[in-house]
Design an enzyme around this catalytic site. Structure first.
Site, PDB file in Angstrom:
ATOM      1  CG  MET A   7      -1.779  -1.215   1.316  1.00 49.95           C
ATOM      2  SD  MET A   7      -3.377  -0.863   1.972  1.00 49.95           S
ATOM      3  CE  MET A   7      -4.409  -1.765   0.836  1.00 49.95           C
ATOM      4  CB  CYS A   8       2.158   3.547  -1.968  1.00 48.35           C
ATOM      5  SG  CYS A   8       1.458   3.429  -3.614  1.00 48.35           S
ATOM      6  CB  ALA A   9       0.292   8.210  -1.550  1.00 47.01           C
TER       7      ALA A   9
ATOM      8  CB  VAL B 238      -2.631   3.616   2.462  1.00 45.50           C
ATOM      9  CG1 VAL B 238      -2.954   5.097   2.523  1.00 45.50           C
ATOM     10  CG2 VAL B 238      -2.519   3.004   3.850  1.00 45.50           C
TER      11      VAL B 238
END
Length: 98
Positions: free
Chosen positions: A7-9, A39
């Site tokens: 998960m990232c931005a 995320v």
């Protein structure tokens, strides 16, 4: 088959890392699916085997842990920066007890 979620931005910056992790998994003969998502969708992946957060969203760690039923950890910053798929896969496998 294990399910690993990064998960990232926005879910985009980890796509290269996913490809490198998939290559490492194939090389090791480790059967898994690896995906990248934003995320803010963590709850949708509550039953994954492990969720790893990109360093840019590590501040969301406790929130994500509260939303899911699996181990959650931030990706080690050096491994992320170098896009070291083998190291990040090893981190995920360790969290899953593999």
């Amino acid at each position: 088959m294990k399910h690993i979620v990064l998960m990232c931005a926005a879910g985009a910056s980890t796509s290269m890392l996913v490809q490198r992790m998939q290559a490492a998994a194939a090389e090791e003969g480790f059967a898994c699916t690896i995906e990248a998502h934003p995320v803010n969708q963590a709850a949708d992946f509550a039953d994954s085997d492990v969720i790893l957060l990109g360093p840019q969203v590590r501040f969301e760690l406790n929130k994500v842990k509260d939303e899911v039923n699996c181990p959650v950890e931030a990706i080690e910053m050096t491994a992320y920066g170098m896009m070291n798929g083998k190291a990040v896969l090893a981190q995920a496998r360790k969290l899953m007890g593999e």
